[in-house]
Design an enzyme around this catalytic site. Structure first.
Site, PDB file in Angstrom:
ATOM      1  N   LYS A 135      31.797  31.767  38.293  1.00 25.30           N
ATOM      2  CA  LYS A 135      32.017  30.877  39.441  1.00 25.30           C
ATOM      3  C   LYS A 135      30.890  31.027  40.475  1.00 25.30           C
ATOM      4  O   LYS A 135      30.335  30.033  40.956  1.00 25.30           O
ATOM      5  CB  LYS A 135      33.372  31.184  40.082  1.00 25.30           C
ATOM      6  CG  LYS A 135      33.705  30.244  41.214  1.00 25.30           C
ATOM      7  CD  LYS A 135      35.086  30.547  41.759  1.00 25.30           C
ATOM      8  CE  LYS A 135      35.126  30.215  43.236  1.00 25.30           C
ATOM      9  NZ  LYS A 135      35.983  31.091  43.990  1.00 25.30           N
ATOM     10  N   ASP A 153      37.551  26.396  41.335  1.00 24.36           N
ATOM     11  CA  ASP A 153      38.285  27.327  42.191  1.00 24.36           C
ATOM     12  C   ASP A 153      39.741  26.878  42.204  1.00 24.36           C
ATOM     13  O   ASP A 153      40.153  26.029  41.410  1.00 24.36           O
ATOM     14  CB  ASP A 153      37.668  27.383  43.601  1.00 24.36           C
ATOM     15  CG  ASP A 153      38.026  26.155  44.427  1.00 24.36           C
ATOM     16  OD1 ASP A 153      38.509  25.148  43.854  1.00 24.36           O
ATOM     17  OD2 ASP A 153      37.841  26.191  45.654  1.00 24.36           O
TER      18      ASP A 153
END
Ligand code: SF4
Length: 232
Positions: A135, A153
């Site tokens: 991420k 997310d």
């Protein structure tokens, strides 16, 4: 814990998702023209540090800490020049400060040893930095101008499920579904659009479907349709 909308998405079918991705991006881009990263940074290294600090805390909190941090630490070497405990104190308010300080120092060391102190551009290179997971690598690569994937997310996960763009729960598998649907040119802005829509309209607990620009094309809309009994 975030509610799963996967069962709901499965019930409603996924066949039309390719046709819906264009309108979804267009409408959200109009609605949230200001959607962009909320972290404040002035250089590639500051971007990397900010994203690393943002784990498990808010962007507002990170910005509060980095406002002072980036005055004191200007180059990768600066993070290694102080005792670890001093850096821990300086980032204390972002939480998980011991692990974050260790990751930042490790990342800065590898930056200096392998990348001449410059933040690398590719995901495989970014993943070589200690404490940098997929991420973080995706966010940094996208902000540096070359998105190589789609950031997933908690907001992106929830919205992608509600909009029936994925059946998956695992962020890596959700990203795999999204990159097949979303045109590459939109890989950078797409997560920002979902994140801002999630914050402003499609709240985890109380989505404001009646005020949503995607209401007519969202399989999870809670606005009663004619001939139905209302909320699902
Ligand atoms: S219609 Fe409701 S559930 Fe669907 S995206 Fe909009 S706010 Fe979220």
């Amino acid at each position: 814990m975030a509610r799963s909308y996967v069962a709901e998405a499965r019930r409603r079918g996924l066949g039309a998702r390719r046709r819906r991705i264009g309108p979804i991006v267009e409408r959200l881009a109009q609605e949230h023209a200001d959607a962009e990263i909320a972290l404040a940074f002035g250089s590639d290294v500051e971007l990397l540090i900010s994203v690393m600090l943002s784990a498990q805390t808010t962007d507002v909190n990170v910005n509060r800490v980095t406002e002072r941090l980036f005055v004191k630490y200007r180059r990768p070497e600066d993070y290694l020049a102080v005792p670890p405990e001093e850096l821990e104190q300086d980032i204390f308010q972002t939480g998980f400060y011991r692990q974050k300080a260790k990751s930042i120092r490790g990342a800065m060391r590898v930056l200096l040893e392998e990348f001449d102190g410059e933040v690398p551009r590719t995901i495989p290179e970014l993943l070589r930095l200690p404490g940098v997971a997929r991420k973080t690598a995706n966010v940094v690569a996208a902000e540096l101008g070359d998105a190589q994937g789609i950031v997933v997310d908690t907001h992106v996960r929830r919205l992608a499920q509600r909009l029936s763009l994925t059946r998956e729960e695992d962020p890596v598998k959700i990203e795999r579904d999204l990159v097949k649907l979303v045109p590459r040119a939109d890989w950078h802005r797409f997560p920002h659009l979902l994140i801002w829509h999630g914050r402003r309209v499609c709240d985890a607990r109380r989505p404001r479907c009646e005020a949503c620009v995607l209401e007519d094309i969202c399989p999870s809309s809670r606005v009663p349709r004619p001939g139905t009994r209302g909320t699902p």
